[in-house]
Enzyme design. Structure first.
Site, PDB file in Angstrom:
ATOM      1  N   ASP A  93       0.845  -1.188   0.000  1.00 24.73           N
ATOM      2  CA  ASP A  93       0.000   0.000   0.000  1.00 24.73           C
ATOM      3  C   ASP A  93       0.885   1.245   0.000  1.00 24.73           C
ATOM      4  OD1 ASP A  93       0.924   0.226   2.586  1.00 24.73           O
ATOM      5  OD2 ASP A  93      -0.964  -0.299   3.528  1.00 24.73           O
ATOM      6  N   GLY A  96      -0.350   5.969   2.778  1.00 24.45           N
ATOM      7  CA  GLY A  96      -1.226   7.110   3.003  1.00 24.45           C
ATOM      8  C   GLY A  96      -2.207   6.915   4.142  1.00 24.45           C
ATOM      9  N   PHE A  97      -2.853   5.753   4.180  1.00 24.15           N
ATOM     10  CA  PHE A  97      -3.870   5.517   5.199  1.00 24.15           C
ATOM     11  C   PHE A  97      -3.254   5.607   6.600  1.00 24.15           C
ATOM     12  CE2 PHE A  97      -6.297   2.754   8.054  1.00 24.15           C
ATOM     13  CZ  PHE A  97      -7.561   3.297   7.907  1.00 24.15           C
ATOM     14  N   GLN A 190     -10.872   8.069  -4.640  1.00 21.28           N
ATOM     15  CA  GLN A 190     -11.409   8.579  -3.383  1.00 21.28           C
ATOM     16  C   GLN A 190     -12.732   9.295  -3.656  1.00 21.28           C
ATOM     17  OE1 GLN A 190     -10.525   7.876  -0.414  1.00 21.28           O
ATOM     18  NE2 GLN A 190      -8.414   7.136  -0.548  1.00 21.28           N
ATOM     19  N   GLY A 217     -10.990   4.651   0.968  1.00 18.41           N
ATOM     20  CA  GLY A 217     -11.888   5.480   1.757  1.00 18.41           C
ATOM     21  C   GLY A 217     -13.220   4.856   2.084  1.00 18.41           C
ATOM     22  N   ASP A 267      -8.388  -6.855   0.763  1.00 22.63           N
ATOM     23  CA  ASP A 267      -7.436  -7.112   1.847  1.00 22.63           C
ATOM     24  C   ASP A 267      -8.024  -6.573   3.142  1.00 22.63           C
ATOM     25  OD1 ASP A 267      -5.621  -4.650   3.110  1.00 22.63           O
ATOM     26  OD2 ASP A 267      -6.710  -4.125   1.281  1.00 22.63           O
ATOM     27  N   CYS A 305     -14.850 -27.483   8.234  1.00 18.14           N
ATOM     28  CA  CYS A 305     -13.558 -26.982   7.768  1.00 18.14           C
ATOM     29  C   CYS A 305     -12.508 -28.088   7.796  1.00 18.14           C
ATOM     30  CB  CYS A 305     -13.117 -25.817   8.651  1.00 18.14           C
ATOM     31  SG  CYS A 305     -11.526 -25.100   8.196  1.00 18.14           S
ATOM     32  N   CYS A 307      -9.111 -27.336   7.491  1.00 19.71           N
ATOM     33  CA  CYS A 307      -7.808 -26.700   7.652  1.00 19.71           C
ATOM     34  C   CYS A 307      -6.969 -27.449   8.684  1.00 19.71           C
ATOM     35  CB  CYS A 307      -7.968 -25.228   8.058  1.00 19.71           C
ATOM     36  SG  CYS A 307      -8.349 -24.947   9.808  1.00 19.71           S
ATOM     37  N   CYS A 310      -8.430 -27.309  12.275  1.00 26.11           N
ATOM     38  CA  CYS A 310      -9.639 -28.099  12.515  1.00 26.11           C
ATOM     39  C   CYS A 310      -9.385 -29.603  12.395  1.00 26.11           C
ATOM     40  CB  CYS A 310     -10.740 -27.659  11.558  1.00 26.11           C
ATOM     41  SG  CYS A 310     -11.363 -25.995  11.934  1.00 26.11           S
ATOM     42  N   HIS A 336      -6.728 -20.753  11.000  1.00 25.01           N
ATOM     43  CA  HIS A 336      -8.109 -21.097  10.652  1.00 25.01           C
ATOM     44  C   HIS A 336      -8.822 -19.928   9.973  1.00 25.01           C
ATOM     45  CE1 HIS A 336     -12.226 -22.530  10.870  1.00 25.01           C
ATOM     46  NE2 HIS A 336     -12.524 -21.340  11.370  1.00 25.01           N
TER      47      HIS A 336
END
Length: 377
Positions: A93, A96-97, A190, A217, A267, A305, A307, A310, A336
């Protein structure tokens, strides 16, 4: 261009799209969720574990890596891929955020942003040119233009001035970008919660030659209906032949609704953050493993699940680890949650292929226990 989008199919039922994003470090099947590795690591997870759950791409944070260890250290290591031993795509990224989240510790000018380090208070500066220098040193496959992310709520005039500055900064980022042959630079639309400003921002940015576009935003405190309304206004304004990335969104309902609206990439820190507090996502809704009722529950977190967590560990054991502040417990809940969202997106892609994403959404929400009010409708 370093990154190209390939459209595979459009869902007849929902209009969602199935695609592939081609990058220097591999192909990303979309729609996809990107685990967040803020400081060049997805918290508690190894690269090998991320690969085992079929993570296709991860995100790292420009601001944090600029602060520590410094982008020159990463450059000397051969770039972020070598530094963290990850040979699949990486998105960084813009920083900025994080900079704008500092609020009382930063000053915005046309040139850039002066701010204080959250670690030691050092005075630092990031401009569009500096953001490009940092990300070029990191060597990510996809890098983001330096933008101003206005707070929510914000007055119309402020948001308009902010998006116009974001456009000017985007132009400067394009000029300063030193590696367009192997790093794709995405612009960030934005405009806050104002449909006409979203349109203005999208039109200004799509007039420039960016290989992909993000929507920033959103998911900053507004209601779900408002977020979806902004997506409904914004996504159709973005080029169909380029990737579309919705920043900072990671709840299961928003991932599905965003996919229906044509988003390709998502994300969020949500799955790893709530995992550290002992909250897990299951096919039947959120499960807070700290609760006393799980003390003698020897079943898996989610019977549906498959995974690693689990398959091997019980609710009772994981609760014990979390209550005892054992790191292994956080590793298990994190594994998980990430697996759950990655599998969800795999199921979304299959539903698009089968032309039944709306049916899949309704079936998922019924199992997950989300009514229309909780979904924001």
């Amino acid at each position: 261009m370093a990154v190209k989008y390939e459209l595979i199919k459009v869902c007849k039922q929902s209009g969602a799209r199935l695609g592939r994003v081609h990058t220097p470090h591999g192909i990303i099947e979309t729609p996809t969720f990107m685990p967040v590795g803020t400081q060049a690591t997805v918290k508690t997870m190894s690269p090998e574990e991320l690969k085992s759950m079929e993570a296709q791409i991860i995100l790292s944070n420009t601001y944090h890596l600029f602060i520590r260890p410094g982008h020159e250290i990463v450059r000397q290591a051969g770039g972020l891929h070598k530094f963290m031993n990850w040979d699949r795509p990486i998105l960084t990224d813009s920083g900025g955020f994080q900079v704008f989240s500092l609020a009382n510790m930063r000053k915005i000018t046309e040139e850039g942003v002066t701010f204080r380090s959250h670690l030691n208070g050092d005075k630092l500066f990031i401009s569009p040119e500096v953001a490009m220098e940092i990300q070029n040193a990191l060597g990510s496959d996809i890098m983001m233009a330096f933008d101003e992310c206005p707070p929510y709520p914000a007055e119309y005039d402020y948001v308009k001035q902010s998006l116009e500055r974001t456009t000017r900064w985007a132009e400067r980022c394009l000029k300063a970008h030193a590696r367009p042959h192997d790093q794709a630079l995405f612009a960030i639309v934005q405009g806050g919660m104002y449909a006409d400003l979203r349109k203005m921002s999208a039109e200004q940015l799509t007039s420039m030659d960016f290989p992909g576009f993000a929507i920033g935003g959103l998911s900053v405190g507004e209601s779900k209906p408002l977020m979806y309304d902004m997506l409904d206004h914004t996504v159709p304004l973005l080029p169909a032949g380029k990737p579309r990335y919705l920043m900072g969104v990671g709840s299961p309902d928003a991932l599905i609704e965003g996919s229906i609206r044509g988003i390709d990439m998502f994300d969020c820190v949500l799955p790893t953050r709530i995992a550290r507090n002992g909250t897990t996502m299951t096919s039947e809704g959120r499960l807070v493993i700290r609760n006393a009722k799980f003390a003698d529950d020897f079943g898996p977190l989610d019977p549906a699940c498959d995974c690693y967590t689990c398959r091997n560990y019980s609710r009772a054991y994981i609760r014990h680890l979390i209550k005892a502040d054992e790191t292994f417990g956080i590793r298990l809940t994190t594994y998980h949650n990430l697996h759950f969202l990655l599998q969800l997106m795999k199921d979304v892609r299959q539903a698009i292929m089968d032309d039944r994403l709306l049916d899949f959404r309704d079936e998922f929400f019924a199992r997950y226990g989300l009514n229309d009010n909780e979904r924001g409708f």
